[in-house]
Design an enzyme around this catalytic site. Structure first.
Site, mmCIF file in Angstrom:
data_model
loop_
_atom_site.group_PDB
_atom_site.id
_atom_site.type_symbol
_atom_site.label_atom_id
_atom_site.label_comp_id
_atom_site.label_asym_id
_atom_site.label_seq_id
_atom_site.Cartn_x
_atom_site.Cartn_y
_atom_site.Cartn_z
ATOM 1 N N HIS A 1 1.112 -1.410 -0.289
ATOM 2 C CA HIS A 1 -0.159 0.267 -0.122
ATOM 3 C C HIS A 1 1.254 1.141 -0.026
ATOM 4 C CE1 HIS A 1 -3.395 2.416 0.805
ATOM 5 N NE2 HIS A 1 -2.725 3.212 1.481
ATOM 6 N N GLU A 2 1.756 1.038 1.018
ATOM 7 C CA GLU A 2 2.309 2.055 1.031
ATOM 8 C C GLU A 2 3.717 2.839 0.338
ATOM 9 O OE1 GLU A 2 2.045 4.360 3.044
ATOM 10 O OE2 GLU A 2 0.515 3.685 4.872
ATOM 11 N N HIS B 1 1.602 4.733 -2.536
ATOM 12 C CA HIS B 1 2.121 5.816 -2.206
ATOM 13 C C HIS B 1 3.156 6.624 -2.910
ATOM 14 C CE1 HIS B 1 -1.928 7.136 -0.246
ATOM 15 N NE2 HIS B 1 -1.021 6.007 0.996
ATOM 16 N N GLU C 1 -4.653 8.237 -2.617
ATOM 17 C CA GLU C 1 -4.892 7.240 -2.008
ATOM 18 C C GLU C 1 -5.409 6.080 -2.828
ATOM 19 O OE1 GLU C 1 -4.591 7.069 1.331
ATOM 20 O OE2 GLU C 1 -5.586 4.398 0.913
#
Lengths: 492, 492
Positions: free
Chosen positions: A261-262, A265, A291
């Site tokens: 997930h990170e 980003h 997001e």
């Protein structure tokens, strides 16, 4: 570009460098700093924030903004973004900013105890003060921007999206979920329970695996780090991205999926247009856009059947033991489990929007003056009951669970679900544009997806607003149908 | 204290917070930053430095300095230090500062290649430009401060000490060394060679040992870190000190003694008066004072017979094997070995001052216009021959060995030896004040020494100049006799 524009650009570059310094210092405070350095770090960050605010609001900035002329799409967008930032920076009287900083800090501190004790009464007067100041802030922003008070707060997180656009999207999702969720639960029950992963999961092996996978999906070692912090985040700067996670030796899923997930980003930051580095137009298009990039990597790509097959092999290599639990089908059962829960951050992708819809409605009512803090626990319980059919057993698992409001962040929540929806829409467009996307995912290769995102999302920086970005990348503004289509395919 | 003073103090606090931020960012660049973040880090540091310079030289600072009134010893000293810093910050025209930054960076870059190839001709034109600008800088500082040009440069590192004071101290040492060094060598030869430490020395065990010893001698875990970097240093801030070292798995001595050295610096920072944090008067008393604190810990305390007995036990516990090489007597032979070498950073404490005396004389002549860069290699060889009786085989082991001049640092070198001398003098005074000092050292306990230093050195911050500090702590100004007395006791 005239001299006034050149001066503004030079000032923006310096402001951005200051912001980068703050970002590294924040990262350091969460990962490296010995506890005893906390008070001094507060002084350092306050000094940088103060200097930044003074630079932004100095009288000659207003003069330059009035006189500046920009040529071409990028510079024009850059100037517009500077004007918007200046409008916001000068909208608030200093006394309000200071009162807000104090009230937020005081409330956040008490909230930690209140949450631990599940005692809403403890935090209530503090949250009332925070809300009072947020309403004043919203009014001041509204006066400066011409937006409604709630929209003016949202602009601070995801510019260019209004509550009037969000409300029908959320209402439609609520209706869809009411029908879809029971069916998904029924199907899931019929498929039977997953086999738990056997373990053990030594933290050092998890650390290596997480870093390796983060690089595998596209992050460059020369421009990133992976470290540990209590709350995972992605910070740093575009050429020096700092990802953090938190390892549990009982379950590798949280760190692994969290790092992916990170990484989403981080890849967005890495793909921002270097030619416009340290200019407003070179930044991301907002929190919902951000997001969307973390969720397209984590939810769309890495939890896909194709990628789970690859991931299962990697996990088995790292932890050994019986291979059966690492089969893609079992991982899907484990990591794509629908469940009506009380906690937003633990929610699956189908029920997550319900948590956001609840908060969006409550915070909008609070800012609008239609909901008093005293009535929040009741309204929360009622709202959750209506959305998911469950009632929180206590406030710790209800309106005390999130830090956001207690730290003065109103208007942020919608970004999570707008991002999830945008991710589904972008994935659909990427699959159309890149024929080999899923075959690559099966080999743990995200490069076709990344190629699409770099060209159609990252490279635009903040030149396009959120809806224009969606239009440019997918041919239409945000369309929640692509999200429900994705959920239907995956869960129904 | 009037309003002008209050404004100055507030500004100083902000400037200091900015400096702390820079210090953490420097630490990060040396220890944590991925390589790809280098260019952005340069922008961040340049922005902070630029803002700091603007804050320091803003027109209202001069007005406030003229109007400020301070009461009491601390505030008066603080105001005097602010005036001195302002005089220096405003002494240089911006064009000179920029030219210096560029010339230093260019020279330093070429120096790396020149040193690797031992080719002085390569760096010569760059060093000539650096020197030309340093001479101009020295003139400008001299005009602003009333000091001689060389003294004005020295003031940037160790305020309050002049070349006229240093020269006779160094001349006397040279004479002493000429007689003492051959005797020390003879004695050493008679005592026979040390037994080498057996090894192996796994880096993880070294890391643990270094951290443990650093805490054992007085550093607090809550206010410090120990990390790795190519060049060891002590950075960070007084409540968040960051020590670094470099481990070799062949020899634990370098890291271990290096960490104890940096711990001395760190303890000084930790002991600075918290009531005056982020004010000039709350800072250290200069580089010689700082070096005295690292050397009193490393050279005076930790290489003493008493502490070596403790250290030997700790090393044997950490690395095991035959205990004989870890006896205090053998460690003394290993780690207190006198040797005429070419390289300053590898020198023992007896010959180290000779390396500094050489550089002091050469740089003073260069700044005075009496030595041209072209003549530096010859003058170096001649000077070293006269001081230590040896001739460097090439310039890499001669005038190319140190980064200092090639990075524009003229006037720094004397601090090393002034610090070594001050350390001996302070140790003698500490032994007089703390009867149990040596008995404690034998148990690895530096608390009596630290008690003395905290009260008599650290707590003064920069309220006293270097010589006044020595007077207050030892009853006399810097007296090199205490240093030669220490060397005589240890080596003769």
């Amino acid at each position: 570009m005239n001299a006034a524009y050149q001066r503004l650009a030079a000032r923006a570059a310096r402001l951005a460098a200051l912001g980068e310094a703050q970002s590294i210092l924040h990262w350091d405070a969460s990962t490296m700093m010995p506890r005893g350095g906390g008070a001094a770090r507060g002084e350092q960050l306050a000094a940088l924030a103060g200097l930044g605010h003074e630079m932004m609001t100095a009288p000659d900035v207003a003069e330059d903004l009035a006189a500046a002329e920009a040529e071409g799409e990028w510079a024009s967008a850059n100037l517009a973004l500077m004007r918007r930032a200046h409008r916001r920076a000068t909208a608030l009287p200093t006394a309000l900013v200071e009162a807000t900083t104090r009230a937020n800090a005081a409330c956040e501190k008490v909230w930690r105890d209140a949450k631990a004790a599940s005692d809403f009464a403890l935090v209530r007067p503090f949250l009332e003060e925070v809300l009072r100041l947020q309403r004043e802030t919203a009014q001041a922003y509204a006066a400066a921007t011409g937006l409604s008070p709630y929209d003016a707060l949202m602009e601070g997180y995801q510019p260019g999206v209004t509550a009037a656009e969000v409300e029908p999207v959320f209402t439609a999702y609520e209706a869809w979920l009411r029908e879809a969720l029971p069916r998904a639960e029924e199907l899931q029950a019929r498929r039977g329970a997953p086999i738990p992963l056997p373990g053990p999961f030594p933290v050092s092996a998890q650390r290596d695996l997480c870093r390796r996978l983060s690089l595998r999906v596209g992050l460059e070692a020369e421009h990133s780090r992976l470290d540990e912090s209590l709350h995972p985040f992605c910070g740093g700067t575009p050429t020096d991205v700092r990802i953090t996670t938190f390892y549990s030796d009982k379950d590798p899923a949280k760190a692994l999926l969290g790092v992916l997930h990170e990484t989403g980003h981080a890849l967005y930051e890495r793909g921002l247009p270097a030619a416009h580095a340290r200019q407003p137009v070179g930044e991301s298009a907002g929190m919902a856009a951000h997001e969307s990039q973390s969720l397209i990597v984590e939810m769309q790509a890495c939890r896909s059947d194709a990628f789970l097959a690859f991931l299962g092999r990697e996990l088995h290599k790292a932890f050994g033991g019986d291979p059966a639990p690492y089969a893609a089908g079992n991982l899907a059962k484990l990591w794509r489990r629908v469940s009506r829960g009380f906690i937003r951050v633990d929610a699956d992708e189908m029920t997550y929007p319900a948590h956001v819809i609840l908060r969006f409605r409550l915070e909008r009512a609070m800012i609008g003056g239609d909901l008093a803090v005293a009535d929040l626990p009741g309204a929360w319980a009622e709202g959750l009951k209506s959305l998911l059919g469950i009632t929180p057993p206590d406030d710790a698992r209800g309106c005390l669970q999130d830090i956001h409001w207690h730290d003065g962040a109103f208007g942020y929540f919608p970004s999570y679900t707008l991002g999830a929806m945008a991710a589904a829409q972008l994935m659909k467009a990427a699959r159309k544009a890149e024929a080999g996307l899923d075959a690559a995912l099966e080999q743990g290769d995200l490069s076709p997806l990344l190629r699409f995102l770099r060209a159609n999302v990252h490279a635009h920086g903040a030149r396009l607003g959120f809806q224009d970005l969606m239009r440019a990348a997918t041919g239409k503004p945000l369309d929640p149908a692509d999200f429900t289509e994705h959920l239907t395919a995956r869960y129904l």
